[in-house]
Design an enzyme around this catalytic site. Structure first.
Site, PDB file in Angstrom:
ATOM      1  N   ASN A 116       4.678  -3.919 -10.831  1.00  0.00           N
ATOM      2  CA  ASN A 116       5.162  -5.272 -11.096  1.00  0.00           C
ATOM      3  C   ASN A 116       4.493  -6.344 -10.243  1.00  0.00           C
ATOM      4  O   ASN A 116       4.312  -7.479 -10.707  1.00  0.00           O
ATOM      5  CB  ASN A 116       6.674  -5.324 -10.891  1.00  0.00           C
ATOM      6  N   SER A 137       5.085 -14.216  -0.111  1.00  0.00           N
ATOM      7  CA  SER A 137       6.365 -14.086   0.580  1.00  0.00           C
ATOM      8  C   SER A 137       6.194 -14.123   2.081  1.00  0.00           C
ATOM      9  O   SER A 137       5.155 -13.718   2.621  1.00  0.00           O
ATOM     10  CB  SER A 137       7.018 -12.754   0.186  1.00  0.00           C
ATOM     11  N   TYR A 175       7.216  -4.051  -0.361  1.00  0.00           N
ATOM     12  CA  TYR A 175       7.242  -5.356  -1.010  1.00  0.00           C
ATOM     13  C   TYR A 175       6.308  -6.341  -0.302  1.00  0.00           C
ATOM     14  O   TYR A 175       5.471  -6.999  -0.935  1.00  0.00           O
ATOM     15  CB  TYR A 175       8.673  -5.904  -1.016  1.00  0.00           C
ATOM     16  N   LYS A 181       2.724  -8.152  -1.674  1.00  0.00           N
ATOM     17  CA  LYS A 181       2.416  -9.582  -1.702  1.00  0.00           C
ATOM     18  C   LYS A 181       1.125  -9.875  -0.934  1.00  0.00           C
ATOM     19  O   LYS A 181       0.355 -10.764  -1.310  1.00  0.00           O
ATOM     20  CB  LYS A 181       3.586 -10.388  -1.125  1.00  0.00           C
TER      21      LYS A 181
END
Length: 296
Positions: free
Chosen positions: A94, A119, A155, A159
């Site tokens: 994703n 992020s 995560y 990013k």
């Protein structure tokens, strides 16, 4: 100027559409829900959605077709798994693959600008190392766009990978890419420095005024990005280097690549927003220090 917004129906996407100076072509993996999780009506519930999963195997072809059919000038790319606890398997599809697919389609369709939702978790280990002291006024840590990346999770690493893809497409395809290391954006009912703490009270995880509550407030005073400041930061990136008719006027040869931190005017934050102020004229109107107590 026609702007495509991926991940349009999420928390950041709705903040952008509700407060931006631009109109957007909305793209998401599914049509908009009727309401947010807290029961608030969803602002996109009556708007048309282009349905594409950016991590899908056919996404480059689908995205390229959309960009060409809609004559897209710029993309604001928000789609992806937003959870810090997301598994590697999820972020690989994703976030990493999805971001690469969007950039590849933009390159094929001759789109000149991509604003990428990165992020603060790209540099999250600075917080992990120094918290909770850095939430207070006496800590002097400053993290700029020049500091080494220190992801705190799969995560955060995904990013960071997205930022790397942005730099690649800036230099290889001449796309002007803006990576926004976004802080804490919340849904409308929690759009204030007490939002996370109040939600924790509702879940029974703390009580108003105890140590856990106060720490949650202190952190949000540092990391909060209000919904209207979030949209303003995106707008300033889209405005950058464009004339009154929306056409590029000063695109850097080979493409520009910029990293900006996305927080409101929070005086005790360790994230540096001076570069965004100086480079693109970002002028946040909200501050994490402005509220003394939660709204009634």
């Amino acid at each position: 100027m026609t702007v495509l917004l991926t991940g349009a129906h999420g928390t950041v996407g709705t903040a952008v559409t509700a407060n931006s100076e631009y109109d957007y072509v909305l793209l998401d993996r599914e049509s908009a829900p009727n309401e947010f999780g807290d029961g608030t009506p969803h602002p996109h519930r009556d708007r048309a959605t282009v349905v594409v999963d950016v991590g899908d195997g056919s996404a480059v072809e689908d995205l390229t077709r959309v960009m060409r059919d809609r004559d897209v000038d710029a993309v604001v790319h928000l789609a992806g798994d937003p959870s810090v606890a997301a598994t590697y398997e999820s972020v690989e599809v994703n976030n990493v693959r999805g971001t690469r697919n969007v950039l590849e389609a933009a390159s094929i369709a001759d789109v000149d600008t991509v604003v990428f939702a990165s992020s603060n978790h790209v540099v999250g280990m600075y917080e992990t190392e120094h918290a909770p002291e850095l939430y207070g006024p006496d800590d002097d840590l400053v993290v700029t766009h020049e500091c080494p990346i220190r992801p705190d999770s799969d995560y955060g690493a995904s990013k960071a990978a997205g930022e790397a893809w942005c730099r690649l497409y800036a230099e290889r395809a001449g796309i002007d890419c803006y990576a926004l290391r976004i802080g804490s954006v919340r849904e409308p009912g929690d759009d204030h420095p007490f939002g996370d703490a109040e939600r924790a009270v509702e879940r029974g995880e703390c009580e108003r005024g105890d140590d856990a509550y106060e720490e949650a407030v202190a952190r949000m005073r540092c990391t909060w990005l209000s919904r209207r400041d979030c949209a303003a930061l995106v707008d300033r990136c889209l405005d950058d280097g464009r004339g009154a008719n929306g056409e590029r006027t000063d695109t850097v040869a080979g493409g520009a690549f910029e990293i900006f931190y996305g927080i409101s005017d929070n005086p005790h934050s360790w994230f540096d927003i001076e570069r965004a102020r100086e480079r693109i004229g970002y002028d946040p109107v909200d501050s994490g220090a402005a509220m003394a107590s939660p709204p009634e």
